[in-house]
Write a protein that holds these residues in place. Sequence first.
Motif, PDB file in Angstrom:
ATOM      1  N   UNK A 150       0.845  -1.201   0.000  1.00 22.93           N
ATOM      2  CA  UNK A 150       0.000   0.000   0.000  1.00 22.93           C
ATOM      3  C   UNK A 150       0.875   1.244   0.000  1.00 22.93           C
ATOM      4  N   UNK A 151       0.616   2.098  -0.943  1.00 23.42           N
ATOM      5  CA  UNK A 151       1.334   3.371  -1.072  1.00 23.42           C
ATOM      6  C   UNK A 151       0.430   4.472  -0.536  1.00 23.42           C
ATOM      7  N   UNK A 152       0.947   5.244   0.446  1.00 24.69           N
ATOM      8  CA  UNK A 152       0.097   6.271   1.074  1.00 24.69           C
ATOM      9  C   UNK A 152       0.308   7.646   0.459  1.00 24.69           C
ATOM     10  N   UNK A 153      -0.771   8.416   0.443  1.00 19.13           N
ATOM     11  CA  UNK A 153      -0.723   9.773  -0.080  1.00 19.13           C
ATOM     12  C   UNK A 153      -1.400  10.717   0.905  1.00 19.13           C
ATOM     13  N   UNK A 154      -0.773  11.856   1.085  1.00 20.35           N
ATOM     14  CA  UNK A 154      -1.294  12.864   2.016  1.00 20.35           C
ATOM     15  C   UNK A 154      -2.457  13.626   1.387  1.00 20.35           C
ATOM     16  N   UNK A 155      -3.307  14.168   2.233  1.00 18.03           N
ATOM     17  CA  UNK A 155      -4.391  15.021   1.752  1.00 18.03           C
ATOM     18  C   UNK A 155      -3.827  16.318   1.192  1.00 18.03           C
ATOM     19  N   UNK A 156      -4.552  16.904   0.234  1.00 11.85           N
ATOM     20  CA  UNK A 156      -4.116  18.184  -0.293  1.00 11.85           C
ATOM     21  C   UNK A 156      -4.757  18.480  -1.631  1.00 11.85           C
ATOM     22  N   UNK A 157      -4.540  19.682  -2.132  1.00 10.87           N
ATOM     23  CA  UNK A 157      -5.052  20.076  -3.440  1.00 10.87           C
ATOM     24  C   UNK A 157      -4.082  19.584  -4.511  1.00 10.87           C
ATOM     25  N   UNK A 158      -4.615  18.839  -5.461  1.00 12.69           N
ATOM     26  CA  UNK A 158      -3.769  18.391  -6.577  1.00 12.69           C
ATOM     27  C   UNK A 158      -4.377  18.915  -7.875  1.00 12.69           C
ATOM     28  N   UNK A 159      -3.575  18.818  -8.934  1.00  9.53           N
ATOM     29  CA  UNK A 159      -4.089  19.197 -10.245  1.00  9.53           C
ATOM     30  C   UNK A 159      -4.415  17.941 -11.034  1.00  9.53           C
ATOM     31  N   UNK A 160      -5.513  17.987 -11.712  1.00 10.13           N
ATOM     32  CA  UNK A 160      -6.001  16.842 -12.470  1.00 10.13           C
ATOM     33  C   UNK A 160      -6.282  17.295 -13.892  1.00 10.13           C
ATOM     34  N   UNK A 161      -5.969  16.433 -14.849  1.00  7.99           N
ATOM     35  CA  UNK A 161      -6.264  16.742 -16.251  1.00  7.99           C
ATOM     36  C   UNK A 161      -4.983  16.880 -17.054  1.00  7.99           C
ATOM     37  N   UNK A 162      -5.183  17.060 -18.351  1.00  6.03           N
ATOM     38  CA  UNK A 162      -4.044  17.035 -19.252  1.00  6.03           C
ATOM     39  C   UNK A 162      -3.100  18.212 -19.023  1.00  6.03           C
ATOM     40  N   UNK A 163      -1.817  17.927 -19.133  1.00  2.06           N
ATOM     41  CA  UNK A 163      -0.790  18.954 -19.003  1.00  2.06           C
ATOM     42  C   UNK A 163       0.257  18.704 -20.062  1.00  2.06           C
ATOM     43  N   UNK A 215     -12.194  15.730 -23.128  1.00  2.00           N
ATOM     44  CA  UNK A 215     -12.706  15.339 -21.806  1.00  2.00           C
ATOM     45  C   UNK A 215     -11.621  15.323 -20.726  1.00  2.00           C
ATOM     46  N   UNK A 216     -10.367  15.468 -21.132  1.00  2.00           N
ATOM     47  CA  UNK A 216      -9.262  15.518 -20.158  1.00  2.00           C
ATOM     48  C   UNK A 216      -8.991  16.947 -19.695  1.00  2.00           C
ATOM     49  N   UNK A 217      -9.802  17.873 -20.179  1.00  2.00           N
ATOM     50  CA  UNK A 217      -9.565  19.284 -19.866  1.00  2.00           C
ATOM     51  C   UNK A 217     -10.828  19.931 -19.323  1.00  2.00           C
ATOM     52  N   UNK A 218     -10.732  21.118 -18.731  1.00  2.00           N
ATOM     53  CA  UNK A 218      -9.467  21.783 -18.432  1.00  2.00           C
ATOM     54  C   UNK A 218      -8.772  21.141 -17.223  1.00  2.00           C
TER      55      UNK A 218
END
Lengths: 417, 417, 417, 417
Positions: free
Chosen positions: B195-208, B216-219
Amino acid sequence: MAIHIAEPDTGRQAMTDLAQAFSSVREQSCRLVQPLSAEDCCVQSMPDASPAKWHLAHTTWFFETFILERFEAGFRPFHPAFRVLFNSYYEGVGEKHPRAQRGMITRPSLEEVLAYRKNVDQRLLALLAQALTPEFGCELTMLVELGLQHEQQHQELLLTDIMHLLSMNPLLPPYLSSAAVTDAGAERIASALQWQSFEAGVIEVGHKGAGFFFDNETPRHRQFVESFSMASRLVTNAEFLAFVEDGGYNNPLLWLSAGWDWVAQQKITRPLYWQDAHAQFDSAWREFTLQGLQPLALHDAVTHLSFFEAEAYARWAGTRLPTEAEWECAAAYSGAAAGADYFGVAWQWTTSSYAPYPGYMALPGAVGEYNGKFMVNQYVLRGSSVATPAGHARLSYRNFFPATARWQFSGLRLARS
Amino acid sequence: MAIHIAEPDTGRQAMTDLAQAFSSVREQSCRLVQPLSAEDCCVQSMPDASPAKWHLAHTTWFFETFILERFEAGFRPFHPAFRVLFNSYYEGVGEKHPRAQRGMITRPSLEEVLAYRKNVDQRLLALLAQALTPEFGCELTMLVELGLQHEQQHQELLLTDIMHLLSMNPLLPPYLSSAAVTDAGAERIASALQWQSFEAGVIEVGHKGAGFFFDNETPRHRQFVESFSMASRLVTNAEFLAFVEDGGYNNPLLWLSAGWDWVAQQKITRPLYWQDAHAQFDSAWREFTLQGLQPLALHDAVTHLSFFEAEAYARWAGTRLPTEAEWECAAAYSGAAAGADYFGVAWQWTTSSYAPYPGYMALPGAVGEYNGKFMVNQYVLRGSSVATPAGHARLSYRNFFPATARWQFSGLRLARS
Amino acid sequence: MAIHIAEPDTGRQAMTDLAQAFSSVREQSCRLVQPLSAEDCCVQSMPDASPAKWHLAHTTWFFETFILERFEAGFRPFHPAFRVLFNSYYEGVGEKHPRAQRGMITRPSLEEVLAYRKNVDQRLLALLAQALTPEFGCELTMLVELGLQHEQQHQELLLTDIMHLLSMNPLLPPYLSSAAVTDAGAERIASALQWQSFEAGVIEVGHKGAGFFFDNETPRHRQFVESFSMASRLVTNAEFLAFVEDGGYNNPLLWLSAGWDWVAQQKITRPLYWQDAHAQFDSAWREFTLQGLQPLALHDAVTHLSFFEAEAYARWAGTRLPTEAEWECAAAYSGAAAGADYFGVAWQWTTSSYAPYPGYMALPGAVGEYNGKFMVNQYVLRGSSVATPAGHARLSYRNFFPATARWQFSGLRLARS
Amino acid sequence: MAIHIAEPDTGRQAMTDLAQAFSSVREQSCRLVQPLSAEDCCVQSMPDASPAKWHLAHTTWFFETFILERFEAGFRPFHPAFRVLFNSYYEGVGEKHPRAQRGMITRPSLEEVLAYRKNVDQRLLALLAQALTPEFGCELTMLVELGLQHEQQHQELLLTDIMHLLSMNPLLPPYLSSAAVTDAGAERIASALQWQSFEAGVIEVGHKGAGFFFDNETPRHRQFVESFSMASRLVTNAEFLAFVEDGGYNNPLLWLSAGWDWVAQQKITRPLYWQDAHAQFDSAWREFTLQGLQPLALHDAVTHLSFFEAEAYARWAGTRLPTEAEWECAAAYSGAAAGADYFGVAWQWTTSSYAPYPGYMALPGAVGEYNGKFMVNQYVLRGSSVATPAGHARLSYRNFFPATARWQFSGLRLARS
């Protein structure tokens, strides 16, 4: 299933004749698919229809299962899976592939099925060339005849099934090029309708004489028929068009109740293959045929009607459909007369539901499933059609389909009391 | 639909590269049907699937309709009827042939469709070789790229659709001979689940970044993700078998209500292509694969699961499916690590329904129908599968299917809060 | 299922208050069926709806099964068969009568069901009057509160189900006489539509504070919401009529693909209860309401829309539906403002599919089946409607229905990015 | 429709008798619903069945529409909407409420329908008390008789429909208390089965003599019947149980093909109302009856069979079903003999499809829709049942139902050639 009162001839010459008949019928099936691609032969257009390839394989399965398996020394099946794959509905033979999934069988390929045919043909012919005991020869002869009649039935279905498939393609491809149709362009004129009268009395109905017959045509028996009249010819496209244009499809009072429900639910407004082409063409009605889309031939017999449509038309015309017995009586009298179209044009719906004749008995064994078990909720058609193989029609022949079936060459001949 | 922030390069070399990519993708489609007969390519096994021939024609129609019709001087369609016949779902382009009747199209033949491909390919390449204004070149480039990505999607569907068709044949024919599979017989051992753990927080999602992407991968946008853990690998056949043997398919408490109804009505008892062969074989479970029926590979990732099955398994295992955002976050971090199977093995169901990203806008015109109108009652799958063409996968890619779809290479990766 | 962070108060006064609340909610259910005959209460108009009598019995079953059976000394069921008959969907409780056959239950009669209610009410009140240990008192309190909230949900369904039943009767009988409607004839004028803007940022979503809540409203969690604007009021009948008259129901480009299929198959051309009365009446549109057929109230909020219709309208208007988080954010800010119609008028479709909040856990036991197992292929509606019982609405409340459901008082509020 | 060769007597005494018959039949319908609640009378348990309230209203509609509207001076309908609401299938009378939605009609209430009955009864009796011209009197008399026979048919349907509704309720409530059944507990012993032989010959079939008859019983006509034997009594539950225990429902070779499909799809394993209670009770088989669940009465006639089940049983027993003509011939001979159970026990399936007699003509006008339009895909039952009103049965009576119908008191009598 064939029942022969007299023993069939199993002499050498008779067996040679049978072998020749066998080859001829078998070749005809292959000839029917010559205008078709492997793709055309593979697809199933509706659960009621079967792919052409399936017809080719199933008729072969019939000979392999009911004859080779029984008579061939050291019998081994061509392919073990074919026993299930190409069984149509014989519960007595074991498992069967679901009818609605016949179109999934892209393998075996058309080529493999043709090889299957060749293999079974050779083995069958070898069997016929053997010296057999009279007893075996007699049974073998009967089964081969049954197999050939069975194959001829599938030849007609193959044509009507292919026609249905091609009709589902927006390109409306023809099965035959128009050039192949000798009388294309020949203007036919329908004769004037006349009524032939018959007196009341006891008549005999069912198969008589020598020659092949199915078990459902027997036993020959007596029926009392009240006096009636029969039309001298089939109803034409022009006559049926008058029904359409008179709002026949919109008037519930002309229809059986179940027929009206069917018309309303399926949004039926005309015979199966008619197209109202007013918008696209200069002239109005077209019909999809084996030669593709053609102007509606007004003087030809109307075909591709359901029982419901035929019955509604007859009511609209102030007449009715004949019974089986009436049809057989009238056809016996005038069937061979010049201009009579009892055979070879269109199957003719009767008002008789498909039921056993008095004293009917299905034969024991799997071949006994041929006819009897379908005797419910179907209606009898008599005569034969343009798609019926030569020599397959006869006076006592009973074809049958559900009241909604339209993809056969089915028309009607009027009767009245 | 592709949205490029920066103008694509339309210089000569770029156009030459594009032409090469075009030829390469187009040839790959033809390569996929090489093991198949024309019959195989013609049949439709269910309304959700399409015939291989239709895939070949529709992807060609896409180039003809959206590119040649717009850019080619003196454009004339290869065949006027193809515009309707091979339109999938673009209402903006006019009429379309009903989806469930794609298998009726025995004509045009496979050969004709391949000729159609050749013709359109030549004209497209001629177009790319022309000197174009930058403006036209830019739009042309974008549309060609879209067409190629579109064709790659259909390449995967072609494989899964063919697999489904072959699975309907009782002979269970393989698509590929086992010999063609390089690692056949190689025993794989699944790694231990971590199991790989990840902290809470704001992330960016979608194409870059640069490169192609669908609308559909944007914005690209921000999402707040609570802390979570993600499994280091996919669920295996062995693990899923434990669920089956524990009565997972018989316990309503493990299922979403609609999933339980589906299981009961369809009598679902195992993944789509599993066969319980205890009766027939020595060893127990087999699976139908592109190489035909094979012993169940216990250490491989389980595939051909519906969303409902994946979701029930996760509940049984005391875990859950990840959301899209969690998956993208975890894949960005560890997707390329040794042993990670985020891509190239099995599409991974997420618990996210397919919905527009904040600020999503479909492009104007018919190509705007590509994605947006399907954003209801479907669930997103992330990653890619063994059937995904090389180069087609990416981090922000959103695949989607209804909760009951099973014929894709769809598996699952577990998550927990 | 309710989760209380703090222990509920189980002191004497608290228990007296609870008993009073219990009596009040239970009486309200009986009041709702007063305008109805036993016949009205018995019939099921569609599988999605339930007979009023079933609602009366099932809510009673809930108290009997989850409370009396657990807490009452010497518990004996009112009628052993009721355990199955009036179980809705709790697999953990055993067998259940098929949903689609709830209308077959002419026995027990309405009278017997009312006696069942009376019996359970008395026993429940006796239980509440007992001195209980704090631990038992705490659990009892929570379950009674859950039962009352459950009953209030069924009160709204009872009204919408009855309305649907009456709408199936060609006589279109009113549920209430017009005289009972105090503001009949009062002309309402819709306010001008304004847009309220919100900045991007992390917000908290989900239940907060004291008071009852369902498990699906928890855990309260963070979400990042991009900037958006929300309409100051609901869409009106007049506005929706403009969509209808602009051909909104005939233009596939305005609809989700599945929505368009639904419109075409079901021949949908207007909101569920609208009638185009141009032919019969002087003025054009009428709407079936709880007061029978009435002229369409143009300034009232449009109701009885499916998700598909709401979504298509929003696209036609160049806007979109809000997400759950956006709705909760905007309602928190302006929900109580004068003229705001976030509550008490019409449920408001959001674009959010019904899914678990991060960290969501259903409680153990049968009551855990209350919410979680429905989290697929449904869309969330927020707010409350004219049919929602007083005191039942709250900011974090999540109602949910499939995308085709129309028989609730469901309307829409527009949003834009 | 009744056809009377001779003019009916319209003298004063005759009219008084008719009025008395009218009152008697009408009261009997109301007596039938006395054990029922308004709820019982309102619900429709399947599309083939109708609510008891609908039967009460429709039979009244028949008198109002076909008699009062025609003969009553200053006729005004009791309620304008009832003309559509309670029209069953008369296309000639205009619109009709959809059959499958008869159960939605909670209004008018049972009470209002009883008031409707009272109103029409009074007006009808007033009409009969008037001095009429012989011509009008004659037509009136015929229509009243038709209306009464029509009502008696609905009395039987009302009972079988109610029985079906109660059977759908898991509580299996009885229609009658067991106490009401005089011979409860009386052990009946079935007589030994004997075969009565009949010679071949021309017989007359159809209605003869005075008294009422339906148009489908005419014209009386000649039929040739081959020699046959008829069983002296009906098949018993014990005999049918032997078929069940012999695996009759699992052997496709015993069934018509369509019957086997029906058995497989519907999972039919026994007569409609039988319950295999081995698990619950000491003795094995129970049957749901009008007196609730009872031990299977082994010596009673088996009932609630479909045509398919009756036909399969006959094949299993090495016999067959009789034709209509055979039945009529045998019943004419021995119908009134002691121990004969041709009438009053169970309708007897024949192998005859429901078809017009030679020369059959439906009468003009809407009453002509009474019989003829149902003459397709139905099978004739002869005799009468325990539920047939006294005086309603006769030798030439033709009842008819589809081959799958089971909710009537339908059994069988064996025949053989």
